[in-house]
Design an enzyme around this catalytic site. Structure first.
Site, PDB file in Angstrom:
ATOM      1  N   LYS A  54      -3.786 -35.685  -8.426  1.00  9.48           N
ATOM      2  CA  LYS A  54      -3.723 -36.797  -7.470  1.00  9.48           C
ATOM      3  C   LYS A  54      -5.122 -37.188  -7.014  1.00  9.48           C
ATOM      4  O   LYS A  54      -5.366 -38.315  -6.632  1.00  9.48           O
ATOM      5  CB  LYS A  54      -2.890 -36.398  -6.259  1.00  9.48           C
ATOM      6  CG  LYS A  54      -1.453 -36.142  -6.630  1.00  9.48           C
ATOM      7  CD  LYS A  54      -0.535 -36.092  -5.438  1.00  9.48           C
ATOM      8  CE  LYS A  54       0.899 -35.904  -5.937  1.00  9.48           C
ATOM      9  NZ  LYS A  54       1.928 -36.078  -4.976  1.00  9.48           N
ATOM     10  N   ARG A  55      -6.025 -36.228  -7.025  1.00  8.90           N
ATOM     11  CA  ARG A  55      -7.371 -36.517  -6.526  1.00  8.90           C
ATOM     12  C   ARG A  55      -8.260 -37.213  -7.569  1.00  8.90           C
ATOM     13  O   ARG A  55      -9.296 -37.736  -7.236  1.00  8.90           O
ATOM     14  CB  ARG A  55      -8.053 -35.221  -6.060  1.00  8.90           C
ATOM     15  CG  ARG A  55      -7.617 -34.766  -4.695  1.00  8.90           C
ATOM     16  CD  ARG A  55      -8.091 -33.363  -4.424  1.00  8.90           C
ATOM     17  NE  ARG A  55      -7.505 -32.424  -5.384  1.00  8.90           N
ATOM     18  CZ  ARG A  55      -6.272 -31.935  -5.303  1.00  8.90           C
ATOM     19  NH1 ARG A  55      -5.501 -32.291  -4.317  1.00  8.90           N
ATOM     20  NH2 ARG A  55      -5.819 -31.092  -6.212  1.00  8.90           N
TER      21      ARG A  55
END
Ligand code: GLU
Length: 519
Positions: free
Chosen positions: A266-267
């Protein structure tokens, strides 16, 4: 009669849906549609500590944007197995946990969090790890080691307890996975997972298996990160006596970062310059913002086409697939085992492809609304008319990947240049070209059919009659008309701008480079 195919997408609302999650939903959807089955959206929100407000709405909106429409489920109308939100099904699970206790497949455990933490720390100190399993449960505080009377006493008091699965000793548990084949795990590698907590909530494992059973799920298609849980789920089906209706499993490969290996997290998204979420998301706690494909003006059909090929390979070389064609071609057997490397450039390529398929009139309307709202063009401006815009769009379409780039790329079609690419001019300009441009101006003034074919013909003839190869002056002509050394089809642009505008632009540019117009 064969059983109706029923699959589910079962996200936990712990944040925005990652593109890997969308792919899982997509494959479930394609599989269901291919086999005339049902696709269900179930929200797995039993872990209230991880609940994030807005996440459920996000999941629903993202699926709608992608055109991945469940037949039943939260946000998509109730079906025969409602409710589809696990927090609303709380009362169902206790009965099943009790059933496992009664049949001897589960037991009550009374160990406190503190006691378990001490055990974990002790094991860590000797570089090992603690597991509540077939060996350790014999020394711990549970209904297997306590007397019936003591167990009952603890249960009726306010004592904290959990229900754990009693994993059998010394056995291989086999999971038959459609993608990975036979996966087996020895029970010594498994721990006695908590199934039910004294707060009245089931854990993911119990709720997931019970719901798949009750909702008559035939195939569990989910991410590879759930493969380690699959033996436990198989054991649960066996413990309930539901082996004959156990779904088939298919664990999808990971999505990998564009460079190197590693899971696409997600990052990664905004850090690497592309979205990892279908829609923009603002974290309700931190207000941190993550970009989305929708807001970056990707088309949903480009996004889903790209995702479909990320881990699944079609039978032929074709890459462009409509949703209908995907449904037609999809099979779990052609899902790869190994991780699929995400390619952001390829995603843009898909977008470009779908942009070119858009009707010119749709893109013209889009451009028109930008010109109205952002540039205050009035409706009678000639650049707002269909005959202008419908000529501009085909020129622009060839050069952009996104609709918003049309204006960036083709600004000079709408506005006169204010600067000229000096690099091109100093490289290409020779004083002897002045005569050519004067002749061109003159020839264009006398040209009646000012279209792309005629303007090009006249350009070439004028070059030749001035002793030049057309290529020597072509780029200069482009810079004079547009200010830039590269861009849309040159004579298409001349036709679009029209005779008067071309003459004016040529004259202004020639004045800038110091050509006497009437020498
Ligand atoms: N709730 C799980 C998740 O968030 C579902 C896993 C499964 O599909 O069994 O991914």
């Amino acid at each position: 009669m064969s059983t109706k195919i029923r699959v589910r997408f079962a996200p936990s609302p712990t944040g925005p849906l990652h593109m890997g999650g969308v792919r899982t939903a997509l494959y479930n959807y394609l599989f269901a549609k291919k086999h005339g089955g049902d696709f269900i959206l179930r929200i797995e929100d039993t872990d209230q500590n991880r609940y994030v407000p807005g996440a459920e709405e996000y999941i629903i909106e993202a699926l709608k944007w992608c055109g991945i429409m469940p037949n039943e489920g939260v946000g998509f109308g109730d079906g025969p197995h409602a409710p589809y939100r696990q927090s609303e099904r709380k009362d169902i699970y206790k009965k099943y946990a009790d059933q496992l206790i009664a049949s001897g497949h589960a037991y009550y455990a009374f160990d406190s969090e503190e006691e378990l933490t001490i055990l974990r720390t002790e094991m860590e100190a000797v570089k090992s790890s603690f597991a509540y399993n077939a060996i350790t449960r014999k020394q711990l505080i549970n209904s297997l080691t306590l007397s019936k009377a003591e167990t009952d006493k603890r249960l009726s008091g306010a004592e904290h307890y959990v229900i754990r699965l009693k994993v059998p000793e010394n056995e291989d548990i086999h999971v038959k996975d459609i993608i990975r084949g036979d996966v087996s795990v020895h029970t010594s590698q498994m721990d006695d997972k908590v199934l039910f907590k004294s707060d009245g909530m089931p854990t993911y494992h119990l709720a997931n298996v019970v719901d798949d059973y009750l909702m008559k799920i035939t195939h569990v298609i989910r991410g590879e990160e759930w493969l380690p849980s699959a033996p436990l789920h198989v054991l649960l089906y066996r413990s309930f006596g539901w082996e004959n209706v156990m779904p088939q499993f298919a664990h999808l490969p990971l999505l990998l970062k564009p460079e190197g290996n590693g899971k696409l997290s997600k990052r990664d998204g905004d850090r690497l310059g592309f979205p990892v979420f279908p829609l923009r998301w603002v974290d309700p706690a931190t207000r941190e913002e993550s970009s989305g494909y929708r807001e970056k003006e990707y088309y949903p059909e480009a996004f889903t086409n790209m995702l479909a090929l990320l881990g699944w390979h079609p039978s032929g070389d074709k890459e462009i697939y409509s949703m209908e064609e995907l449904i037609e071609d999809f099979s779990l057997e052609r899902v790869n085992k190994s991780g699929a490397k995400f390619d952001p450039e390829k995603t843009k390529w898909f977008n470009q492809h779908y942009l070119r398929l858009k009707p010119d009139s749709v893109l013209a309307d889009h451009l028109k609304s930008i010109l109205r709202t952002e540039f205050n063009f009035s409706s009678d401006d000639h650049r707002m008319q269909d005959d202008f815009l419908l000529k501009a769009i085909p020129l622009l379409k060839e050069r952009v990947q996104f609709e918003h780039e049309m204006l960036e790329v083709g600004r000079y079609l709408l506005f006169k240049p204010t600067e000229y690419d000096q690099q091109v001019i100093s490289k290409k300009w020779k004083d002897s070209h002045a005569a050519f441009f004067r002749a061109l101006l003159n020839a264009y003034e006398n040209l009646n059919d000012f279209n792309s074919v005629e303007t090009e013909k006249v350009f070439q003839e004028t070059a030749v009659s001035n002793g030049l190869k057309p290529g020597e002056v072509l780029q200069l002509f482009r810079v004079f008309l547009s200010g830039q050394g590269g861009g849309v089809n040159l004579f298409g642009m001349a036709e679009l701008l029209g005779k008067q505008e071309v003459l004016q632009r040529l004259k202004s540019a020639m004045a800038v480079v110091g050509v006497e117009l009437n020498a």
